[in-house]
Design an enzyme around this catalytic site. Structure first.
Site, PDB file in Angstrom:
ATOM      1  N   HIS A   1      -9.137   4.207  -1.264  1.00  0.00           N
ATOM      2  CA  HIS A   1      -7.934   3.656  -1.605  1.00  0.00           C
ATOM      3  C   HIS A   1      -7.332   2.762  -2.381  1.00  0.00           C
ATOM      4  O   HIS A   1      -7.150   1.050  -1.650  1.00  0.00           O
ATOM      5  CB  HIS A   1      -7.169   3.000  -0.415  1.00  0.00           C
ATOM      6  CG  HIS A   1      -6.521   2.299   0.467  1.00  0.00           C
ATOM      7  ND1 HIS A   1      -5.181   2.874   0.245  1.00  0.00           N
ATOM      8  CD2 HIS A   1      -5.601   1.568   1.061  1.00  0.00           C
ATOM      9  CE1 HIS A   1      -4.223   2.339   0.427  1.00  0.00           C
ATOM     10  NE2 HIS A   1      -4.790   1.360   1.520  1.00  0.00           N
TER      11      HIS A   1
ATOM     12  N   CYS B   1       1.122  -1.357   0.157  1.00  0.00           N
ATOM     13  CA  CYS B   1      -0.039  -0.151  -0.039  1.00  0.00           C
ATOM     14  C   CYS B   1       0.150   1.323  -0.061  1.00  0.00           C
ATOM     15  O   CYS B   1       0.283   2.523  -0.404  1.00  0.00           O
ATOM     16  CB  CYS B   1      -0.736  -0.462   0.477  1.00  0.00           C
ATOM     17  SG  CYS B   1      -1.484  -1.609   1.375  1.00  0.00           S
TER      18      CYS B   1
END
Lengths: 95, 387
Positions: free
Chosen positions: B336, B87
């Site tokens: 996200h 991420c």
């Protein structure tokens, strides 16, 4: 390097109960997952076979040999360690 | 080392983008950033792109060459490199671009990030994301990403008295910020009660404690500060860039409720910038789960360890508060798309420092910070920016 066998007993550092899992574990939900500090010191991640309300931080656990997963109906079966709460001896109660 | 500035930014709408592909989105973000910087294609020396798992999400690897091609730059044969740190892939792409310009090796560099996550089932997406954790020692036993953060949350609650309402307040606040951001995935207000009543994912984290599965892309253009004003009226200087690593598995960390990678990356970035956490006016931090934002503001040094929940409850981190956190809506409400997130954070901070953040503008913001985490804290990247 020397092989070392842990006793497998330890203490729950923190835990969660998983209701939404990845595809491999979807059929097992809900299940408890914990970080366990083994008595010799190292920590690891493992499932605790118990109802969710019984799991507590600081609880003692011991290892059991269990199926962890299967690759479909005819595929490889994975075995490994899960944990169960240690039954504390109840000195006052009936045997 | 040369000083580096952001001379242009671009970002797509985040959300469930079933109308576009990965390549459409990265081209859109790239074109927006190039237009914003008044460049022409021939001036670009190199590309870096953050992408976590296009192989799993859209069965496409070799994203470096792909983005050069999609941006119409293949005829220039410039180096184009994909970087991956789960991420934190976007933050890492930004840092690679910064290093390339700072070292003097390249002058004009584009750092981009992209992820297309909604083309697969949520189970497949969850499994792809789980590969950011330790496959042999965590996932093999049934760990999921929410479960790892849930275990951090549980211990934080036990040690510091953090409540679920304090965590839920992070989601409520970030949804409010998202309402003010036209690119945000969720532009709707939620209440503490909504968070509490949303289905449990991994106790104590509910669905509304979690960032969503998203599609999106973002890009920034970097140049040496000494020539930045040739391209931009208000270049944004990158005054600190820190990166740190830690154990892949959560259980091996020194402390389960501290992301040491964040602490070290922040220490490095603040050292380069020559400023302190109290000097920061606006920050984008990695709130993949509500507890993530609480840990981040502690580990970045904005509040004392254990006080993150209280800071959320008291409104310090909301727009209008002493330190507005995640004015974009954060990962929670802006969305996200993992590889794009680190670049979107830099995009948001650049808009804030340029005074172009519209309804969510923080008055007179001089210093901004972007904090991007890979996995449960195996990687952390911190950038500090200044007007």
């Amino acid at each position: 390097m020397e092989e070392y066998k842990f006793k497998g007993t330890g203490t729950v550092v923190t835990f969660t109960t998983i209701y939404t899992a990845t595809e491999d574990f979807d059929r097992q939900t809900p299940y408890n997952l914990a970080i366990i500090r083994l008595d010799e010191g190292p920590r690891l991640t493992g499932q605790i076979v118990s109802s969710a309300d019984k799991v507590k931080i600081g609880m003692r656990v011991s290892p059991v040999f269990r199926i962890l997963g299967k690759e479909g109906d005819r595929g490889i079966i994975y075995y490994g360690t899960k944990f169960v709460p240690v039954e504390e001896p109840n000195v006052d109660g009936p045997k | 080392m040369r000083s580096v500035s952001i001379i242009g930014v671009g970002c797509t709408k985040f959300g469930e983008r079933w109308d576009v592909s990965l390549r459409d989105m990265v081209a859109e973000a790239g074109v927006l950033a190039i237009d914003d910087s008044n460049l022409i294609g021939e001036q670009i020396d190199a590309l870096y792109v953050g992408n976590m798992s296009a192989g799993r999400f859209v069965e496409q690897e070799h994203i470096g060459a792909l983005i050069a091609d999609c941006a119409g730059l293949s005829r220039l044969h410039i180096p184009s490199t994909r970087v991956e740190a789960a991420c934190a892939s976007g933050g890492l792409a930004l840092r690679q671009g910064v290093l390339a310009v700072a070292s003097g090796y390249h002058d004009i560099v584009i750092a981009a990030g992209v992820e297309k996550m909604t083309d697969v089932s949520s189970g497949t997406a969850a499994d792809a994301l789980a590969s950011a954790a330790d496959r042999e020692w965590e996932c093999f036993f049934g760990a999921t990403f929410p479960a790892l953060y849930a275990m951090m949350a549980r211990l934080h609650m036990r040690r510091y008295g953090t409540t679920h309402d304090q965590m839920a307040q992070v989601a409520v606040k970030n949804h409010h910020h998202g309402c003010l951001n036209p690119i945000a995935q969720y532009q709707m207000e939620i209440t503490l009660d909504d968070v509490d009543r949303s289905p449990m994912v991994s106790d104590p984290l509910h669905v509304l404690d979690c960032s969503p599965i998203s599609d999106g892309a973002a890009a920034v253009v970097l140049a040496p500060t000494e020539i930045a004003r040739k391209f931009a009226d208000t270049p944004v200087r990158i005054v600190g860039s820190g990166q740190a690593s830690d154990t892949l598995a959560l259980h091996d960390r020194r402390d389960i409720t501290t992301l040491d990678a964040t602490v070290h990356a922040a220490h490095s970035a603040f050292g380069q910038a020559g400023i302190e956490p109290k000097d920061i006016d606006v920050a984008e931090v990695h709130d993949c789960f509500t507890i993530g934002e609480i840990l981040a503001i502690e580990d970045l040094g904005f509040v004392e360890k254990g006080q993150g929940g209280k800071a959320a409850e008291e409104g310090i981190t909301a727009l209008g508060g002493r330190l507005p956190i995640n004015t974009s809506g954060g990962l929670k409400a802006c969305g996200h798309p993992v590889g794009a997130t680190g670049i979107k954070q830099a995009y948001e901070i650049a808009l804030q420092l340029r005074g172009e953040a519209g309804k969510r503008q923080v008055e007179d913001a001089e210093f901004g910070l972007a904090h991007n985490v890979g996995g449960s804290g195996g990687t952390a990247i911190v950038h500090i920016m200044s007007r």
